[in-house]
Design an enzyme around this catalytic site. Structure first.
Site, mmCIF file in Angstrom:
data_model
loop_
_atom_site.group_PDB
_atom_site.id
_atom_site.type_symbol
_atom_site.label_atom_id
_atom_site.label_comp_id
_atom_site.label_asym_id
_atom_site.label_seq_id
_atom_site.Cartn_x
_atom_site.Cartn_y
_atom_site.Cartn_z
ATOM 1 N N ASP A 53 -50.577 -29.583 36.899
ATOM 2 C CA ASP A 53 -49.425 -30.368 36.467
ATOM 3 C C ASP A 53 -48.884 -31.235 37.602
ATOM 4 O OD1 ASP A 53 -48.511 -28.185 37.944
ATOM 5 O OD2 ASP A 53 -47.500 -27.241 36.255
ATOM 6 N N ASP A 64 -39.895 -17.340 32.967
ATOM 7 C CA ASP A 64 -39.803 -17.241 31.507
ATOM 8 C C ASP A 64 -41.187 -17.132 30.863
ATOM 9 O OD1 ASP A 64 -40.721 -19.761 32.035
ATOM 10 O OD2 ASP A 64 -39.072 -20.841 31.053
ATOM 11 N N HIS A 79 -43.842 -18.966 31.451
ATOM 12 C CA HIS A 79 -44.581 -20.199 31.200
ATOM 13 C C HIS A 79 -45.812 -20.332 32.096
ATOM 14 C CE1 HIS A 79 -41.825 -22.572 34.125
ATOM 15 N NE2 HIS A 79 -43.027 -22.591 34.667
ATOM 16 N N GLU A 108 -43.626 -24.908 28.593
ATOM 17 C CA GLU A 108 -42.360 -24.202 28.482
ATOM 18 C C GLU A 108 -42.313 -23.375 27.195
ATOM 19 O OE1 GLU A 108 -40.798 -24.159 31.072
ATOM 20 O OE2 GLU A 108 -39.899 -26.044 31.744
HETATM 21 C C1 GLP Z 1 -43.711 -24.183 38.089
HETATM 22 C C2 GLP Z 1 -45.182 -24.552 37.951
HETATM 23 C C3 GLP Z 1 -46.010 -23.368 37.464
HETATM 24 C C4 GLP Z 1 -45.706 -22.156 38.316
HETATM 25 C C5 GLP Z 1 -44.253 -21.809 38.210
HETATM 26 C C6 GLP Z 1 -43.871 -20.576 39.006
HETATM 27 O O1 GLP Z 1 -43.044 -24.240 36.891
HETATM 28 N N1 GLP Z 1 -45.374 -25.649 37.059
HETATM 29 O O2 GLP Z 1 -47.384 -23.695 37.530
HETATM 30 O O3 GLP Z 1 -46.513 -21.062 37.898
HETATM 31 O O4 GLP Z 1 -43.497 -22.913 38.684
HETATM 32 O O5 GLP Z 1 -43.628 -20.915 40.330
HETATM 33 P P1 GLP Z 1 -43.576 -19.890 41.513
HETATM 34 O O6 GLP Z 1 -44.993 -19.507 41.771
HETATM 35 O O7 GLP Z 1 -42.977 -20.639 42.650
HETATM 36 O O8 GLP Z 1 -42.741 -18.745 41.046
#
Ligand code: GLP
Length: 266
Positions: free
Chosen positions: A71, A140, A142, A147
């Site tokens: 992304d 959450d 995702h 989302e």
């Molecule tokens: C963002 C990214 C996800 C990632 C998530 C969790 O939303 N788009 O790909 O898994 O954050 O981030 P973190 O690993 O910092 O908890």
């Protein structure tokens, strides 16, 4: 789906990096490159550090690896400190031997964003599909920027970020959720599910509620990572803290499976 529980984040990261390195090395003499899906966020950082260490030791090369990131924010130029282009450069690509033309990241500055998403799906198909998609998970549940409420059949597209995600990611934008872009380009749940293998790293108590829903709940678009339950080759690797909301019997059973397979280190 396998759930592989390690005592801490460092052990989980080491295991995941070694697993992926084995897959890549097994491909080294093949007739096509290995196609690897990659995430951003704090969760994969330990794995990226391990990749770099393995590379320095001469035990891993990305020379025959094609990458596709999950992304990118809409409206952030590639050199913006919080763009995922910059994140990948700073945390992985600058220290690996990946060829620039082989590292794909969605362009959140494209004039035609829908066209960019279509072209991304076409590029994945042209590369032969993704061999292994590495991912993290939002608090959450995702996956990428899919989302809660995203279609479990979704493909690469523009998504509006939830308030939850903007608050969670505000830590990278001076603590101000209003500075977090409102939209992003993201691979779809279906795009990830098409990968021949999916490996998700989850760590920390703040992910425990989502991990419980994803592992013990039903397949549900409100916890998009629960899609993994229907994947034929999916692994969640996590630390003990992330299992805090799982039933004792669930944890015990997944540990028993891995003990039998010889991959449990706890
Ligand atoms: C963002 C990214 C996800 C990632 C998530 C969790 O939303 N788009 O790909 O898994 O954050 O981030 P973190 O690993 O910092 O908890």
């Amino acid at each position: 789906m396998r759930l592989i529980i390690h005592k801490d984040y460092a052990a989980a990261s080491r295991w995941a990096a070694a697993y992926i390195a084995d897959r890549i090395n097994a491909f080294a003499s093949g007739d096509r490159p290995f196609v690897l899906g990659l995430p951003t966020g704090s969760s994969p950082l330990g794995i990226y550090r391990e990749f770099i260490r393995l590379r320095k030791e001469g035990n891993l090369s990305f020379a025959r690896v094609v990458t596709f990131n999950m992304d990118e924010y809409v409206g952030l130029p590639p050199d913006h400190p919080q763009s995922y282009h910059r994140f990948m450069q700073d945390n992985l690509f600058s220290q690996m031997d990946v060829k620039t033309e082989n590292a794909h990241i969605l362009n959140g500055m494209a004039a035609d964003l829908a066209g960019e998403c279509e072209a991304y799906e076409a590029a994945i198909a042209a590369a032969g599909g993704i061999d292994l998609f590495l991912g993290g998970m939002g608090v959450d549940g995702h996956l990428a920027f899919n989302e809660p409420g995203s279609s479990l059949q979704s493909r690469t597209r523009i998504k509006t970020l939830t308030q939850d995600t903007k608050f969670a990611n505000a830590r990278f934008f001076g603590g101000d959720p209003r500075q977090v872009p409102s939209t992003a380009l993201t691979v779809g749940v279906g795009t990830v599910m098409d990968a021949r293998e999916v490996l998700i790293i989850v760590n920390g108590h703040n992910k425990a509620r989502a991990l419980q829903a994803v592992v013990e709940g039903g397949v549900n678009h409100m916890w998009t990572l629960s899609c993994l339950q229907t994947h034929r080759r999916a692994i969640i690797v996590c630390d003990e803290e992330a299992t805090d909301e799982l039933k004792v019997s669930t944890v015990r059973y997944f540990k028993d499976i891995e003990k039998a397979a010889g991959s449990y280190s706890g």
